[in-house]
Design a protein around this motif. Structure first.
Motif, PDB file in Angstrom:
ATOM      1  N   LEU A 147       9.083   2.786   0.328  1.00 31.19           N
ATOM      2  CA  LEU A 147       8.327   4.361   0.372  1.00 31.19           C
ATOM      3  C   LEU A 147       8.358   4.885   1.849  1.00 31.19           C
ATOM      4  CD1 LEU A 147       5.093   2.919  -1.841  1.00 31.19           C
ATOM      5  CD2 LEU A 147       6.965   4.421  -2.559  1.00 31.19           C
ATOM      6  N   GLY A 148       8.789   4.318   2.659  1.00 28.20           N
ATOM      7  CA  GLY A 148       9.107   5.111   3.754  1.00 28.20           C
ATOM      8  C   GLY A 148       8.774   4.292   5.143  1.00 28.20           C
ATOM      9  N   GLY A 149       8.092   3.195   4.919  1.00 28.84           N
ATOM     10  CA  GLY A 149       7.837   2.395   6.024  1.00 28.84           C
ATOM     11  C   GLY A 149       6.703   2.636   7.000  1.00 28.84           C
ATOM     12  N   ASP A 150       6.167   3.819   6.742  1.00 25.90           N
ATOM     13  CA  ASP A 150       5.232   4.054   7.790  1.00 25.90           C
ATOM     14  C   ASP A 150       3.616   3.664   7.305  1.00 25.90           C
ATOM     15  OD1 ASP A 150       4.378   5.901   5.605  1.00 25.90           O
ATOM     16  OD2 ASP A 150       4.637   7.846   6.822  1.00 25.90           O
ATOM     17  N   LEU A 151       2.573   3.937   7.812  1.00 25.25           N
ATOM     18  CA  LEU A 151       1.627   3.440   7.666  1.00 25.25           C
ATOM     19  C   LEU A 151       0.821   3.869   6.223  1.00 25.25           C
ATOM     20  CD1 LEU A 151      -1.152   1.718   8.160  1.00 25.25           C
ATOM     21  CD2 LEU A 151      -1.998   3.599   9.497  1.00 25.25           C
ATOM     22  N   ASP A 152       1.037   5.149   6.020  1.00 27.35           N
ATOM     23  CA  ASP A 152       0.746   5.690   4.518  1.00 27.35           C
ATOM     24  C   ASP A 152       1.488   4.742   3.454  1.00 27.35           C
ATOM     25  OD1 ASP A 152      -0.888   7.445   5.580  1.00 27.35           O
ATOM     26  OD2 ASP A 152       0.322   9.109   5.237  1.00 27.35           O
ATOM     27  N   ALA A 153       2.822   4.613   3.727  1.00 23.81           N
ATOM     28  CA  ALA A 153       3.546   3.771   2.803  1.00 23.81           C
ATOM     29  C   ALA A 153       3.162   2.424   2.717  1.00 23.81           C
ATOM     30  CB  ALA A 153       4.899   3.852   3.185  1.00 23.81           C
ATOM     31  N   ARG A 154       2.647   1.697   3.800  1.00 26.60           N
ATOM     32  CA  ARG A 154       2.028   0.419   3.682  1.00 26.60           C
ATOM     33  C   ARG A 154       0.631   0.323   2.803  1.00 26.60           C
ATOM     34  NH1 ARG A 154       3.281   0.278   8.970  1.00 26.60           N
ATOM     35  NH2 ARG A 154       1.213  -0.281   9.691  1.00 26.60           N
ATOM     36  N   LEU A 155      -0.153   1.539   3.019  1.00 24.25           N
ATOM     37  CA  LEU A 155      -1.426   1.685   2.134  1.00 24.25           C
ATOM     38  C   LEU A 155      -1.141   1.873   0.964  1.00 24.25           C
ATOM     39  CD1 LEU A 155      -3.423   3.579   4.651  1.00 24.25           C
ATOM     40  CD2 LEU A 155      -3.907   1.339   4.310  1.00 24.25           C
ATOM     41  N   ALA A 156      -0.140   2.679   0.563  1.00 26.05           N
ATOM     42  CA  ALA A 156       0.171   2.852  -0.833  1.00 26.05           C
ATOM     43  C   ALA A 156       0.744   1.527  -1.492  1.00 26.05           C
ATOM     44  CB  ALA A 156       1.068   4.055  -0.956  1.00 26.05           C
ATOM     45  N   ALA A 157       1.684   0.880  -0.798  1.00 25.02           N
ATOM     46  CA  ALA A 157       2.324  -0.353  -1.650  1.00 25.02           C
ATOM     47  C   ALA A 157       1.212  -1.310  -1.681  1.00 25.02           C
ATOM     48  CB  ALA A 157       3.387  -0.848  -0.515  1.00 25.02           C
ATOM     49  N   CYS A 158       0.209  -1.731  -0.736  1.00 21.94           N
ATOM     50  CA  CYS A 158      -0.762  -2.277  -1.210  1.00 21.94           C
ATOM     51  C   CYS A 158      -1.566  -1.838  -2.364  1.00 21.94           C
ATOM     52  CB  CYS A 158      -1.655  -2.376   0.111  1.00 21.94           C
ATOM     53  SG  CYS A 158      -3.314  -3.478  -0.101  1.00 21.94           S
ATOM     54  N   GLN A 159      -1.933  -0.896  -2.550  1.00 23.38           N
ATOM     55  CA  GLN A 159      -2.684  -0.690  -3.676  1.00 23.38           C
ATOM     56  C   GLN A 159      -1.807  -0.407  -5.013  1.00 23.38           C
ATOM     57  OE1 GLN A 159      -4.939   3.543  -3.075  1.00 23.38           O
ATOM     58  NE2 GLN A 159      -4.006   3.243  -0.958  1.00 23.38           N
ATOM     59  N   ILE A 160      -0.595  -0.122  -5.009  1.00 22.58           N
ATOM     60  CA  ILE A 160       0.259   0.145  -6.260  1.00 22.58           C
ATOM     61  C   ILE A 160       0.372  -1.617  -6.720  1.00 22.58           C
ATOM     62  CG2 ILE A 160       2.530   0.241  -7.182  1.00 22.58           C
ATOM     63  CD1 ILE A 160       2.853   2.565  -5.035  1.00 22.58           C
ATOM     64  N   ILE A 161       0.744  -2.297  -5.731  1.00 24.23           N
ATOM     65  CA  ILE A 161       0.936  -3.953  -6.105  1.00 24.23           C
ATOM     66  C   ILE A 161      -0.516  -4.531  -6.696  1.00 24.23           C
ATOM     67  CG2 ILE A 161       1.517  -6.113  -5.317  1.00 24.23           C
ATOM     68  CD1 ILE A 161       3.911  -4.237  -5.585  1.00 24.23           C
ATOM     69  N   ALA A 162      -1.427  -4.227  -5.939  1.00 23.66           N
ATOM     70  CA  ALA A 162      -2.800  -4.668  -6.651  1.00 23.66           C
ATOM     71  C   ALA A 162      -3.335  -4.216  -7.828  1.00 23.66           C
ATOM     72  CB  ALA A 162      -4.044  -4.325  -5.497  1.00 23.66           C
ATOM     73  N   VAL A 163      -2.882  -2.908  -8.200  1.00 26.41           N
ATOM     74  CA  VAL A 163      -3.229  -2.217  -9.480  1.00 26.41           C
ATOM     75  C   VAL A 163      -2.484  -3.128 -10.533  1.00 26.41           C
ATOM     76  CG1 VAL A 163      -2.814  -0.515 -10.876  1.00 26.41           C
ATOM     77  CG2 VAL A 163      -4.118  -0.099  -8.749  1.00 26.41           C
ATOM     78  N   GLN A 164      -1.215  -3.195 -10.333  1.00 27.05           N
ATOM     79  CA  GLN A 164      -0.188  -4.176 -11.361  1.00 27.05           C
ATOM     80  C   GLN A 164      -0.457  -5.540 -11.581  1.00 27.05           C
ATOM     81  OE1 GLN A 164       3.817  -1.582 -11.042  1.00 27.05           O
ATOM     82  NE2 GLN A 164       3.751  -3.753  -9.982  1.00 27.05           N
ATOM     83  N   ARG A 165      -1.090  -6.035 -10.453  1.00 23.76           N
ATOM     84  CA  ARG A 165      -1.444  -7.475 -10.556  1.00 23.76           C
ATOM     85  C   ARG A 165      -2.959  -7.480 -11.253  1.00 23.76           C
ATOM     86  NH1 ARG A 165      -4.732 -10.678  -7.681  1.00 23.76           N
ATOM     87  NH2 ARG A 165      -5.315  -9.191  -6.118  1.00 23.76           N
ATOM     88  N   VAL A 166      -3.835  -6.561 -11.157  1.00 22.11           N
ATOM     89  CA  VAL A 166      -5.091  -6.729 -11.820  1.00 22.11           C
ATOM     90  C   VAL A 166      -4.802  -6.364 -13.185  1.00 22.11           C
ATOM     91  CG1 VAL A 166      -7.311  -5.414 -11.779  1.00 22.11           C
ATOM     92  CG2 VAL A 166      -6.416  -6.264  -9.830  1.00 22.11           C
ATOM     93  N   LEU A 167      -3.788  -5.414 -13.495  1.00 21.28           N
ATOM     94  CA  LEU A 167      -3.743  -5.099 -14.830  1.00 21.28           C
ATOM     95  C   LEU A 167      -3.097  -6.130 -15.677  1.00 21.28           C
ATOM     96  CD1 LEU A 167      -2.065  -1.456 -14.378  1.00 21.28           C
ATOM     97  CD2 LEU A 167      -4.489  -1.938 -15.623  1.00 21.28           C
ATOM     98  N   ALA A 168      -2.301  -6.830 -15.018  1.00 23.70           N
ATOM     99  CA  ALA A 168      -1.485  -8.115 -15.706  1.00 23.70           C
ATOM    100  C   ALA A 168      -2.548  -9.219 -15.902  1.00 23.70           C
ATOM    101  CB  ALA A 168      -0.387  -8.568 -14.830  1.00 23.70           C
ATOM    102  N   LEU A 169      -3.353  -9.406 -14.995  1.00 25.17           N
ATOM    103  CA  LEU A 169      -4.262 -10.466 -14.956  1.00 25.17           C
ATOM    104  C   LEU A 169      -5.319 -10.251 -16.071  1.00 25.17           C
ATOM    105  CD1 LEU A 169      -5.227 -11.578 -11.134  1.00 25.17           C
ATOM    106  CD2 LEU A 169      -4.179 -12.849 -12.935  1.00 25.17           C
TER     107      LEU A 169
END
Length: 201
Positions: A141-163
């Motif tokens: 997503l670009g490697g900057d702070l915004d990209a890291r924050l976005a990646a954290c949210q996206i992965i968390a959302v997918q994990r919670v949906l699956a759980l």
């Protein structure tokens, strides 16, 4: 080139075969009741060879996640709208009952999930896989702070949906009974991500 490809395929088959043997033993006897030596003996390889393929006992189980580790990063990098691509990929996973989405009621998949989430050392090791997945997505997503924050949210959302899907199925509902709610929840979650992360939508 062909020889390297053949060697790589043989290695992958070995990973798969040993992992399958180990998971079978763990499901039958319990993760803590099976030693690495026992897995090596049943797989007909030496203990040092097993550790060359799987540095930790937990990796014998989590090998099944290896292919999925960089999947979000690959999907996000596939087009100009990463969130749209990730949403489509998750919905496609629900459609084909991909176990990673939690929407799968096959007995073997349910037994595997019970093993995974019911064994503290496996659940802890899974966290490391999630972190690597997050890091790879952030890079895509670009490697900057915004990209890291976005990646954290996206992965968390997918994990919670699956759980949530897995929890309902583990409590007795069928995948078909859960499907409509799972799709609606995914649509809602990705819409919220899109609203909060306009740069990646």
């Amino acid at each position: 080139m062909g020889e390297i490809g053949l060697r790589e395929r043989k290695k992958q088959r070995m990973y798969q075969a040993v992992s399958d043997i180990a998971i079978g033993l763990f499901l039958e006897k319990g993760f803590d009741a099976v030693s690495v030596a026992e897995v090596a003996a049943v797989a007909e390889i030496s203990k040092p060879t097993l550790f060359r393929y799987f540095p930790a006992k937990e990796d014998l189980v989590l090998h099944r996640f290896a292919d999925h580790e960089d999947e979000p990063a690959r999907v996000a990098a596939s087009g100009p709208a990463p969130l749209a691509a990730l949403r489509r990929n998750f919905l496609d996973g629900l459609e084909r009952c991909d176990p990673v989405t939690g929407l799968n009621d096959a007995p073997g998949v349910l037994a595997f999930h019970r093993l995974l989430y019911g064994t503290p050392s496996l659940a802890a090791r899974l966290h490391a896989y999630v972190e690597r997945s997050e890091a790879a997505l952030a890079e895509a997503l670009g490697g900057d702070l915004d990209a890291r924050l976005a990646a954290c949210q996206i992965i968390a959302v997918q994990r919670v949906l699956a759980l949530e899907n897995w929890r309902r199925i583990a409590e007795g509902e069928s995948a078909e009974e859960v499907r409509a709610d799972a799709v609606a929840a995914a649509e809602r979650a990705f819409a919220q991500l899109g609203a909060g992360l306009p740069r990646f939508a």
